[in-house]
Motif scaffolding. Structure first.
Motif, PDB file in Angstrom:
ATOM      1  N   ARG A  64       8.757   9.043   1.601  1.00  0.00           N
ATOM      2  CA  ARG A  64       9.591   9.056   2.800  1.00  0.00           C
ATOM      3  C   ARG A  64       9.118  10.185   3.714  1.00  0.00           C
ATOM      4  O   ARG A  64       8.641  11.212   3.265  1.00  0.00           O
ATOM      5  N   LYS A  65       9.263   9.946   4.984  1.00  0.00           N
ATOM      6  CA  LYS A  65       9.022  10.979   5.994  1.00  0.00           C
ATOM      7  C   LYS A  65       7.623  11.588   5.880  1.00  0.00           C
ATOM      8  O   LYS A  65       7.431  12.785   5.812  1.00  0.00           O
ATOM      9  N   PHE A  66       6.632  10.724   5.889  1.00  0.00           N
ATOM     10  CA  PHE A  66       5.221  11.115   5.832  1.00  0.00           C
ATOM     11  C   PHE A  66       4.743  11.309   7.265  1.00  0.00           C
ATOM     12  O   PHE A  66       4.834  10.389   8.076  1.00  0.00           O
ATOM     13  N   ALA A  67       4.275  12.505   7.581  1.00  0.00           N
ATOM     14  CA  ALA A  67       3.918  12.803   8.971  1.00  0.00           C
ATOM     15  C   ALA A  67       2.756  13.781   9.054  1.00  0.00           C
ATOM     16  O   ALA A  67       2.712  14.767   8.325  1.00  0.00           O
ATOM     17  N   GLU A 103       5.054  -0.736  10.910  1.00  0.00           N
ATOM     18  CA  GLU A 103       4.080  -1.819  11.063  1.00  0.00           C
ATOM     19  C   GLU A 103       2.709  -1.275  11.474  1.00  0.00           C
ATOM     20  O   GLU A 103       1.676  -1.745  11.021  1.00  0.00           O
ATOM     21  N   SER A 104       2.699  -0.246  12.310  1.00  0.00           N
ATOM     22  CA  SER A 104       1.439   0.336  12.782  1.00  0.00           C
ATOM     23  C   SER A 104       0.637   1.001  11.659  1.00  0.00           C
ATOM     24  O   SER A 104      -0.547   1.281  11.840  1.00  0.00           O
ATOM     25  N   ALA A 105       1.259   1.224  10.498  1.00  0.00           N
ATOM     26  CA  ALA A 105       0.579   1.911   9.398  1.00  0.00           C
ATOM     27  C   ALA A 105       0.226   0.987   8.233  1.00  0.00           C
ATOM     28  O   ALA A 105      -0.279   1.458   7.211  1.00  0.00           O
ATOM     29  N   GLY A 107      -2.214  -1.042   7.622  1.00  0.00           N
ATOM     30  CA  GLY A 107      -3.618  -0.936   7.219  1.00  0.00           C
ATOM     31  C   GLY A 107      -3.893   0.322   6.412  1.00  0.00           C
ATOM     32  O   GLY A 107      -4.655   0.291   5.436  1.00  0.00           O
ATOM     33  N   PHE A 108      -3.278   1.417   6.803  1.00  0.00           N
ATOM     34  CA  PHE A 108      -3.441   2.679   6.078  1.00  0.00           C
ATOM     35  C   PHE A 108      -2.980   2.515   4.631  1.00  0.00           C
ATOM     36  O   PHE A 108      -3.704   2.842   3.692  1.00  0.00           O
ATOM     37  N   TYR A 109      -1.778   2.007   4.442  1.00  0.00           N
ATOM     38  CA  TYR A 109      -1.225   1.875   3.083  1.00  0.00           C
ATOM     39  C   TYR A 109      -1.957   0.824   2.259  1.00  0.00           C
ATOM     40  O   TYR A 109      -2.058   0.960   1.032  1.00  0.00           O
ATOM     41  N   GLN A 110      -2.491  -0.190   2.893  1.00  0.00           N
ATOM     42  CA  GLN A 110      -3.240  -1.214   2.163  1.00  0.00           C
ATOM     43  C   GLN A 110      -4.473  -0.620   1.487  1.00  0.00           C
ATOM     44  O   GLN A 110      -4.904  -1.098   0.437  1.00  0.00           O
ATOM     45  N   ARG A 111      -5.020   0.443   2.030  1.00  0.00           N
ATOM     46  CA  ARG A 111      -6.188   1.095   1.419  1.00  0.00           C
ATOM     47  C   ARG A 111      -5.875   1.665   0.038  1.00  0.00           C
ATOM     48  O   ARG A 111      -6.791   1.953  -0.740  1.00  0.00           O
ATOM     49  N   PHE A 112      -4.590   1.847  -0.260  1.00  0.00           N
ATOM     50  CA  PHE A 112      -4.173   2.387  -1.554  1.00  0.00           C
ATOM     51  C   PHE A 112      -3.642   1.280  -2.463  1.00  0.00           C
ATOM     52  O   PHE A 112      -2.995   1.551  -3.467  1.00  0.00           O
ATOM     53  N   GLY A 113      -3.922   0.041  -2.095  1.00  0.00           N
ATOM     54  CA  GLY A 113      -3.512  -1.097  -2.905  1.00  0.00           C
ATOM     55  C   GLY A 113      -2.091  -1.561  -2.653  1.00  0.00           C
ATOM     56  O   GLY A 113      -1.581  -2.434  -3.359  1.00  0.00           O
ATOM     57  N   MET A 114      -1.451  -1.001  -1.652  1.00  0.00           N
ATOM     58  CA  MET A 114      -0.069  -1.370  -1.363  1.00  0.00           C
ATOM     59  C   MET A 114      -0.023  -2.691  -0.594  1.00  0.00           C
ATOM     60  O   MET A 114      -0.881  -2.964   0.238  1.00  0.00           O
ATOM     61  N   THR A 115       0.994  -3.491  -0.914  1.00  0.00           N
ATOM     62  CA  THR A 115       1.178  -4.771  -0.236  1.00  0.00           C
ATOM     63  C   THR A 115       2.591  -4.826   0.343  1.00  0.00           C
ATOM     64  O   THR A 115       3.511  -4.176  -0.160  1.00  0.00           O
ATOM     65  N   ASP A 125      14.366   0.527  16.740  1.00  0.00           N
ATOM     66  CA  ASP A 125      13.456  -0.386  17.441  1.00  0.00           C
ATOM     67  C   ASP A 125      12.006  -0.327  16.962  1.00  0.00           C
ATOM     68  O   ASP A 125      11.110  -0.860  17.611  1.00  0.00           O
ATOM     69  N   ILE A 126      11.744   0.337  15.842  1.00  0.00           N
ATOM     70  CA  ILE A 126      10.395   0.405  15.278  1.00  0.00           C
ATOM     71  C   ILE A 126      10.331  -0.569  14.101  1.00  0.00           C
ATOM     72  O   ILE A 126      11.153  -0.486  13.185  1.00  0.00           O
ATOM     73  N   PRO A 127       9.361  -1.529  14.113  1.00  0.00           N
ATOM     74  CA  PRO A 127       9.274  -2.501  13.019  1.00  0.00           C
ATOM     75  C   PRO A 127       8.690  -1.891  11.739  1.00  0.00           C
ATOM     76  O   PRO A 127       7.700  -1.156  11.789  1.00  0.00           O
ATOM     77  N   TYR A 128       9.317  -2.233  10.621  1.00  0.00           N
ATOM     78  CA  TYR A 128       8.931  -1.753   9.295  1.00  0.00           C
ATOM     79  C   TYR A 128       8.901  -2.915   8.310  1.00  0.00           C
ATOM     80  O   TYR A 128       9.553  -3.933   8.519  1.00  0.00           O
TER      81      TYR A 128
END
Length: 140
Positions: A64-67, A103-105, A107-115, A125-128
């Motif tokens: 949570r809250k990765f920045a 949603e904008s991230a 691709g980043f998380y997919q690099r760690f095998g996350m789906t 108003d930010i899609p997740y």
């Protein structure tokens, strides 16, 4: 060189606020359970530039809250932080690592095998979508 280490809940708040929710009061960046979470910070030239918090829930760990400060984004610091966290979670017996990803991230998380899991939802108003990885399936 990047130094990654455990930090306090208070240390994560300024970067959380600045990067994630700058148009809200700083208190908006606090999370219930912060006092019990694992907080990780990445330092570049002794300056805290990236923060992440991990909340353990049974055998799973939630990011949570990765920045990362904008001027330090895109150079691999966040990836180093995630790898550091994944190592800790696995060492501590964690079986699943997950987060609510902007949603904008994806691709980043997919690099760690996350789906992605489930439907899109919105926070301010930010899609997740929820993203997850079974740690036993990761080859480190």
């Amino acid at each position: 060189m990047i130094e990654i280490k455990t930090i306090t809940a208070e240390q994560v708040l300024p970067i959380r606020h600045q990067v994630l929710w700058p148009h809200f009061p700083p208190e908006h960046s606090k999370v219930t359970g912060d006092e019990d979470a694992l907080h990780v910070g990445a330092y570049k030239d002794q300056k805290l530039v990236c923060v992440a918090s991990v909340f353990r829930e049974g055998n799973s760990a939630r990011l949570r809250k990765f920045a990362t400060l904008p001027s330090y984004q895109g150079v691999g610091i966040g990836s180093q932080v995630i790898e550091h966290i994944l190592t800790i979670v696995k060492q501590e017996g964690g079986e699943t690592f997950w987060c609510d990803a902007r949603e904008s991230a994806f691709g980043f998380y997919q690099r760690f095998g996350m789906t992605t899991i489930g439907e899109t939802f919105y926070k301010e108003d930010i899609p997740y979508k929820k993203m997850s990885v079974a740690l036993s399936s990761r080859s480190d």
